[in-house]
Design an enzyme around this catalytic site. Structure first.
Site, PDB file in Angstrom:
ATOM      1  N   ASP A  19       0.814  -1.125  -0.163  1.00 21.75           N
ATOM      2  CA  ASP A  19       0.080  -0.101  -0.022  1.00 21.75           C
ATOM      3  C   ASP A  19       1.070   1.311   0.075  1.00 21.75           C
ATOM      4  O   ASP A  19       1.915   1.141   0.502  1.00 21.75           O
ATOM      5  CB  ASP A  19      -0.865   0.022   1.166  1.00 21.75           C
ATOM      6  CG  ASP A  19      -2.051   1.167   1.156  1.00 21.75           C
ATOM      7  OD1 ASP A  19      -2.460   1.522  -0.102  1.00 21.75           O
ATOM      8  OD2 ASP A  19      -2.442   1.441   2.285  1.00 21.75           O
ATOM      9  N   HIS A  36       2.545   2.766  -8.976  1.00 20.37           N
ATOM     10  CA  HIS A  36       2.297   1.643  -9.061  1.00 20.37           C
ATOM     11  C   HIS A  36       3.532   1.034  -9.835  1.00 20.37           C
ATOM     12  O   HIS A  36       3.913  -0.404  -9.311  1.00 20.37           O
ATOM     13  CB  HIS A  36       0.855   1.174  -9.704  1.00 20.37           C
ATOM     14  CG  HIS A  36      -0.242   1.602  -9.269  1.00 20.37           C
ATOM     15  ND1 HIS A  36      -0.427   1.323  -7.795  1.00 20.37           N
ATOM     16  CD2 HIS A  36      -1.252   2.516  -9.394  1.00 20.37           C
ATOM     17  CE1 HIS A  36      -1.680   2.068  -7.511  1.00 20.37           C
ATOM     18  NE2 HIS A  36      -2.194   2.650  -8.648  1.00 20.37           N
ATOM     19  N   LEU A 130      10.235 -20.973  -3.267  1.00 24.22           N
ATOM     20  CA  LEU A 130       9.334 -20.000  -2.762  1.00 24.22           C
ATOM     21  C   LEU A 130       8.132 -20.251  -3.246  1.00 24.22           C
ATOM     22  O   LEU A 130       7.660 -20.215  -4.389  1.00 24.22           O
ATOM     23  CB  LEU A 130       9.888 -18.694  -3.064  1.00 24.22           C
ATOM     24  CG  LEU A 130       8.778 -17.466  -2.543  1.00 24.22           C
ATOM     25  CD1 LEU A 130       8.842 -17.484  -0.864  1.00 24.22           C
ATOM     26  CD2 LEU A 130       9.456 -16.048  -3.122  1.00 24.22           C
TER      27      LEU A 130
END
Ligand code: IPE
Ligand code: IPE
Ligand code: MG
Length: 241
Positions: A19, A36, A130
């Protein structure tokens, strides 16, 4: 070995609410889309670091079911970045044995994004490195509703519905609960992320905006986690020293 028995007590599952991209851009007089774009750079660095550290699962909140209510321009920019991300990064992720899983209602994404997401999942499905969860068109309540529907379609009797059955019907099926939930950007709320899975998570709310959240900030968060005492409802930490 249990995660809390590792030398630095790394969390097994880290979740991040990415955020602050818009505020980052605004501070610089730039459009939100550029915030972004910068945020994607942070994402790449955090994924790489997580992979190298041996974090088991990393869940990143990229687009919520509520984010559709943003302007068409911003939604378009985010969807564009998403396609670009898959096109540019999937080879490297695959080479690093990262498994990509999409959390959220994939069918509700526009065609090209849905296809790219499904292709990324299929291509990396056998990877044992991962486990990278990317939450797209994701809402914790929506996920619970979809899970309930799965259970009902499977014809479970009421007595067969338990926490395990519900967990196995979630988008995170088979993965451990969230140990550490990080929300950079200063807001102190979950915004509908991983409601069920973060029941016992440790929470961190660093003020740093996501585009400024670098590998150092990530290590600070991991150190803060390691210093927390987790009781998990009991009096002593599991496997306590
Ligand atoms: C997070 O940054 C990215 C998404 C929600 C997709 P924001 O766009 O929410 O940035 P702020 O919170 O307005 O600064
Ligand atoms: C949460 O951030 C969603 C993502 C980071 C993808 P928002 O910026 O959308 O959340 P609110 O509006 O501050 O709760
Ligand atoms: Mg925000």
């Amino acid at each position: 070995m249990k995660p809390w028995e590792k030398p630095r007590r790394l969390p097994l599952h880290v979740a991040i609410i990415m955020d602050g991209n818009g505020r980052w851009a605004k501070k610089r007089g730039l459009g939100r889309a550029l915030g972004h774009r910068k945020g994607v750079e942070t994402l790449r660095a955090v994924v790489r670091e997580s992979s190298e550290l041996g974090i088991g699962v990393l869940s990143l909140y990229a687009f919520s079911t509520e984010n559709w209510s943003r302007s068409a321009e911003e939604v378009g920019a985010l969807m564009g970045l998403l396609l670009e991300f898959f096109a540019k990064e999937i080879d490297a992720l695959h080479a690093n044995r990262v498994r990509v899983r999409i959390l959220g209602d994939v069918e509700g994404l526009p065609g090209p994004q849905r296809d790219a997401a499904l292709a990324a999942m299929a291509r990396t499905a056998e990877n044992a490195g991962l486990q990278l969860n990317i939450a797209l068109n994701y809402g914790g309540r929506d996920e619970l509703v979809r899970a309930m529907r799965r259970l009902m379609r499977a014809g479970l009797a009421p007595e067969q519905v338990n926490e395990k059955a519900l967990a196995d019907a979630l988008d995170t099926a088979g993965q451990p609960d969230v140990d550490l939930m990080i929300r950079p950007g200063g807001e102190m709320r979950l915004s509908n992320f991983l409601l069920f899975q973060s029941a016992y998570a440790e929470f961190l709310f660093p003020g740093t905006l996501w585009p400024d959240f670098d590998v150092d900030a990530y290590h600070h968060a991991l150190d803060a986690y390691a210093a927390r005492e987790r009781r998990l409802g009991g009096r002593k930490e599991h496997g306590g020293e």
